[in-house]
Design an enzyme around this catalytic site. Structure first.
Site, PDB file in Angstrom:
ATOM      1  N   ASP A 192       0.784  -1.153  -0.016  1.00  0.00           N
ATOM      2  CA  ASP A 192       0.180  -0.123  -0.061  1.00  0.00           C
ATOM      3  C   ASP A 192       0.868   1.466  -0.045  1.00  0.00           C
ATOM      4  O   ASP A 192       2.247   1.165   0.163  1.00  0.00           O
ATOM      5  CB  ASP A 192      -0.925   0.018   1.187  1.00  0.00           C
ATOM      6  CG  ASP A 192      -1.594   1.023   1.365  1.00  0.00           C
ATOM      7  OD1 ASP A 192      -2.547   1.602   0.425  1.00  0.00           O
ATOM      8  OD2 ASP A 192      -1.801   1.793   2.580  1.00  0.00           O
ATOM      9  N   ASP A 226      -0.157   5.184   1.149  1.00  0.00           N
ATOM     10  CA  ASP A 226      -0.185   6.194   2.227  1.00  0.00           C
ATOM     11  C   ASP A 226      -0.619   5.241   3.493  1.00  0.00           C
ATOM     12  O   ASP A 226      -1.269   4.496   3.583  1.00  0.00           O
ATOM     13  CB  ASP A 226      -1.635   7.011   1.925  1.00  0.00           C
ATOM     14  CG  ASP A 226      -1.499   7.810   0.686  1.00  0.00           C
ATOM     15  OD1 ASP A 226      -0.614   8.163   0.158  1.00  0.00           O
ATOM     16  OD2 ASP A 226      -2.548   8.165   0.239  1.00  0.00           O
TER      17      ASP A 226
END
Length: 205
Positions: free
Chosen positions: A25, A27
């Site tokens: 991922d 953020d």
């Protein structure tokens, strides 16, 4: 009580050490996460989290693909353009390169909720990557993220899963992830260590 950094939940005897590829991922995993409802819309807003570049560099050194999979609904909401998103990812590439690290590929969902099959927690980004990396068996890969949507996307795709919960070990209501860790560097150290889960994490320097 187990330390959050070394808590391993092994579903059905799944082996978590040494994945063939790492899905990451963005953020809250690689860079600082903006407040809820906000997005990283320009390059100067992107700041790497401590240890994130070192984690990617270790993945690179292990000759495993490091593949970014990220939801960026800000494009669909008109808060940023796809050109803005490209500029942000160019900055991410630059910061990682300065630290001697790199991503092998980047997959983004820019759609609104309910408009596609690629927005996590759906597995579309991961299955698309698997099509582009035909040697990969998703069952031998891992998805790492700070949200339960990342975990659910990984489970739907058949990967092992890691939930990053921060220094306090707060999973915000619990998680079905195979591994819980405070940050990306700790997670990668555990996964690339044949004795994953049996050692305390090294302090950040």
């Amino acid at each position: 009580m187990k330390n959050a950094a070394t808590e391993v939940r092994n579903r059905g005897g799944r082996r978590l050490a040494m994945p063939d590829a790492f899905f990451l991922d963005r953020d809250g995993t690689l860079n600082e996460k903006p407040p809820p409802g906000e997005y990283v819309t320009s390059p100067h807003q992107l700041t790497l989290l401590p240890g994130a570049a070192a984690a990617v560099r270790r993945i690179n050194a292990a000759a495993r693909p490091a593949i970014l999979v990220t939801n960026q609904r800000g494009v669909a909401r008109g808060l940023m353009s796809e050109s803005d998103l490209t500029a942000v990812h160019n900055r991410l590439t630059e910061l990682l390169r300065e630290a001697g690290a790199f991503l092998d590929a980047c997959y983004c969902c820019v759609h609104e909720k309910g408009d596609c099959h690629c927005r996590k927690p759906s597995p579309g980004l991961l299955t698309r990557a698997a099509g582009d990396f035909p040697h990969l068996d998703l069952r031998n890969t891992v998805m790492i993220g700070d949200a339960e949507t990342d975990v659910l996307a990984g489970r739907a795709a058949g990967t092992a899963t890691v939930r990053l919960v921060g220094a306090r070990g707060d999973a915000h209501g619990g998680t079905v992830a195979d591994l819980v860790a405070p940050d990306l560097r700790t997670a990668v150290d555990l996964l690339l260590n044949p004795l994953a889960g049996n050692r305390e994490p090294k302090a950040e320097r």
